[in-house]
Scaffold this active site. Structure first.
Site, PDB file in Angstrom:
ATOM      1  N   ARG A 198      34.920  47.542   9.002  1.00  0.00           N
ATOM      2  CA  ARG A 198      33.782  47.772   9.895  1.00  0.00           C
ATOM      3  C   ARG A 198      33.738  49.248  10.268  1.00  0.00           C
ATOM      4  O   ARG A 198      32.672  49.873  10.283  1.00  0.00           O
ATOM      5  CB  ARG A 198      33.910  46.912  11.171  1.00  0.00           C
ATOM      6  CG  ARG A 198      33.815  45.416  10.951  1.00  0.00           C
ATOM      7  CD  ARG A 198      32.441  44.983  10.515  1.00  0.00           C
ATOM      8  NE  ARG A 198      31.411  45.380  11.456  1.00  0.00           N
ATOM      9  CZ  ARG A 198      31.117  44.731  12.590  1.00  0.00           C
ATOM     10  NH1 ARG A 198      31.736  43.612  12.898  1.00  0.00           N
ATOM     11  NH2 ARG A 198      30.146  45.171  13.392  1.00  0.00           N
TER      12      ARG A 198
ATOM     13  N   HIS B  96      23.280  40.242  10.814  1.00  0.00           N
ATOM     14  CA  HIS B  96      24.441  41.074  11.186  1.00  0.00           C
ATOM     15  C   HIS B  96      24.758  42.006  10.009  1.00  0.00           C
ATOM     16  O   HIS B  96      25.777  41.867   9.337  1.00  0.00           O
ATOM     17  CB  HIS B  96      25.630  40.156  11.501  1.00  0.00           C
ATOM     18  CG  HIS B  96      26.765  40.834  12.207  1.00  0.00           C
ATOM     19  ND1 HIS B  96      26.709  42.141  12.660  1.00  0.00           N
ATOM     20  CD2 HIS B  96      28.005  40.378  12.547  1.00  0.00           C
ATOM     21  CE1 HIS B  96      27.858  42.447  13.245  1.00  0.00           C
ATOM     22  NE2 HIS B  96      28.667  41.403  13.192  1.00  0.00           N
TER      23      HIS B  96
ATOM     24  N   ASP C 196      32.094  31.171   8.836  1.00  0.00           N
ATOM     25  CA  ASP C 196      31.963  31.778  10.163  1.00  0.00           C
ATOM     26  C   ASP C 196      32.025  30.643  11.176  1.00  0.00           C
ATOM     27  O   ASP C 196      31.969  29.455  10.812  1.00  0.00           O
ATOM     28  CB  ASP C 196      30.624  32.558  10.228  1.00  0.00           C
ATOM     29  CG  ASP C 196      30.446  33.345  11.526  1.00  0.00           C
ATOM     30  OD1 ASP C 196      31.450  33.560  12.248  1.00  0.00           O
ATOM     31  OD2 ASP C 196      29.307  33.743  11.832  1.00  0.00           O
TER      32      ASP C 196
ATOM     33  N   ARG D  81      23.534  45.502  20.137  1.00  0.00           N
ATOM     34  CA  ARG D  81      23.803  44.076  19.859  1.00  0.00           C
ATOM     35  C   ARG D  81      23.011  43.289  20.881  1.00  0.00           C
ATOM     36  O   ARG D  81      23.193  43.448  22.079  1.00  0.00           O
ATOM     37  CB  ARG D  81      25.300  43.772  20.011  1.00  0.00           C
ATOM     38  CG  ARG D  81      25.585  42.278  20.089  1.00  0.00           C
ATOM     39  CD  ARG D  81      27.031  41.934  19.947  1.00  0.00           C
ATOM     40  NE  ARG D  81      27.456  42.127  18.575  1.00  0.00           N
ATOM     41  CZ  ARG D  81      28.621  41.695  18.085  1.00  0.00           C
ATOM     42  NH1 ARG D  81      29.470  41.049  18.882  1.00  0.00           N
ATOM     43  NH2 ARG D  81      28.951  41.898  16.829  1.00  0.00           N
TER      44      ARG D  81
ATOM     45  N   GLN E 271      28.215  43.986   9.393  1.00  0.00           N
ATOM     46  CA  GLN E 271      29.325  43.148   8.950  1.00  0.00           C
ATOM     47  C   GLN E 271      29.346  43.034   7.428  1.00  0.00           C
ATOM     48  O   GLN E 271      30.392  43.149   6.786  1.00  0.00           O
ATOM     49  CB  GLN E 271      29.190  41.747   9.568  1.00  0.00           C
ATOM     50  CG  GLN E 271      30.281  40.791   9.136  1.00  0.00           C
ATOM     51  CD  GLN E 271      31.636  41.220   9.657  1.00  0.00           C
ATOM     52  OE1 GLN E 271      31.799  41.476  10.833  1.00  0.00           O
ATOM     53  NE2 GLN E 271      32.633  41.313   8.778  1.00  0.00           N
TER      54      GLN E 271
ATOM     55  N   CYS F 249      34.042  36.914   9.255  1.00  0.00           N
ATOM     56  CA  CYS F 249      33.725  38.125  10.034  1.00  0.00           C
ATOM     57  C   CYS F 249      34.576  38.248  11.285  1.00  0.00           C
ATOM     58  O   CYS F 249      34.711  39.335  11.826  1.00  0.00           O
ATOM     59  CB  CYS F 249      32.246  38.130  10.386  1.00  0.00           C
ATOM     60  SG  CYS F 249      31.748  36.773  11.470  1.00  0.00           S
TER      61      CYS F 249
END
Ligand code: CP
Ligand code: NVA
Length: 308
Positions: A294, A134, A225, A107, A137, A266
């Protein structure tokens, strides 16, 4: 060597295979205690490095638990504490880590870091979020949608808010999984036009509609988000909130969607900002299923990368 860098750069049958395998692996565990090993141990004798240059709860814990369930071992590394954060090149870091571990998840901030790591590593690299995308996700989100409502192909997804990294991976997924995506948000925070064009080139119907009420009509899935991502400067916080306030997902907005529409986020959520408590905790919300998934989705991603 199959890296997992983005959804649009991974081929369609492989993506479908990962979603189906994730679902089967989840079903096979069926409520077992979390540390119970999976029946087969595909990552037995494998070492996985998890590198974080930004904070994380879900990505960190789900990857760590997933590797252990599959019989492998992990080391969680903070970018700041590595020589990477003190001037060692990404290429040299990639070469060195490849001598110790079988798989790297990172990340990071700039997408170029991910790309350079993948270029110089001799082991697969997984994107655990960059400023741009991402993908892990959205693999979890597709698994979640399909568990609740069946195939996502042909469905209408509405993204309300900032056209950020998570939105970008949703656009990539629209092209690869064949669903429609409507973006509703202020023009200043539109998603990258390159990603919109890519999804359209794959045959996905992508619309940009400024009025959130109009955009959400007929939605099968509504997604939002945070209004300020980890890479966004806090000095822009007020400006972003002012631009995005009209795109909050609340009961009035959800009422415009199909009656059986789902709500996704998320996480982490900023309750009463981009989404109200009523929607987060309401019957259409599947946010904690997404978080759980996830784990399952990434286990399939890791197996794909290692060919196991
Ligand atoms: N959704 C997500 O990636 O969460 P974390 O930042 O907690 O990993
Ligand atoms: N858009 C958010 C996602 C967090 C998982 C961020 O980049 O901070």
């Amino acid at each position: 060597m199959p890296h997992f860098l983005d959804i649009h750069t991974t081929d369609k049958p492989a993506l479908r295979g990962m979603i189906d395998q994730a679902r089967a692996m989840k079903e096979a565990r069926n409520g077992l205690p979390k540390a119970t090993p999976d029946a087969d141990q595909p990552l037995r004798n494998h070492m996985v490095a998890l590198i974080f240059e930004k904070p994380s709860t879900r990505t960190r814990v789900s990857f760590d638990v997933g590797v252990r369930q599959m019989g492998g071992q992990t080391m969680v590394l903070s970018g700041k504490e590595m020589q990477l954060g003190h001037g060692e090149t990404i290429a040299d870091t990639a070469r060195v880590l490849s001598r110790y571990v079988d798989l790297i998840m990172i990340r990071t901030f700039e997408e170029t870091v991910l790309q350079e790591l993948a270029e110089y590593a001799s082991v697969p690299v997984i994107n655990g979020l960059t400023n741009r995308t991402h993908p892990c996700q959205i693999m979890a989100d597709i698994l979640t949608y399909e568990e609740h409502r069946g195939p996502i192909k042909g469905r209408k997804v509405v993204w309300s808010g900032d056209g950020n990294n998570v939105c970008a991976s949703f656009l990539h997924a629209a092209g690869q999984f064949g669903f429609d995506l409507t973006f509703t948000g202020p023009e200043a925070l539109d998603p990258d036009p390159e990603f919109v064009a890519l999804a359209r080139a794959e045959g996905a119907k992508i619309e940009i509609i400024r009025d959130p009420v109009e955009a959400v009509a007929g939605a099968d899935l509504v997604v939002t988000d945070t209004w300020v991502s980890m890479h966004d400067s806090q000095s822009n916080r007020e400006r972003r909130h002012n631009l995005l306030r009209a795109y909050q997902v609340n009961d009035a907005l959800m009422a415009q969607a199909k009656p059986d529409a789902l709500f996704m986020h998320c996480l982490p959520a900023h309750r009463e900002e981009e989404v109200t408590n009523a929607v987060m905790d309401g019957p259409q919300s599947v946010v904690f299923d997404e978080a759980e998934n996830r784990l399952h989705a990434q286990k399939a991603v890791m197996r794909y990368c290692l060919g196991l």
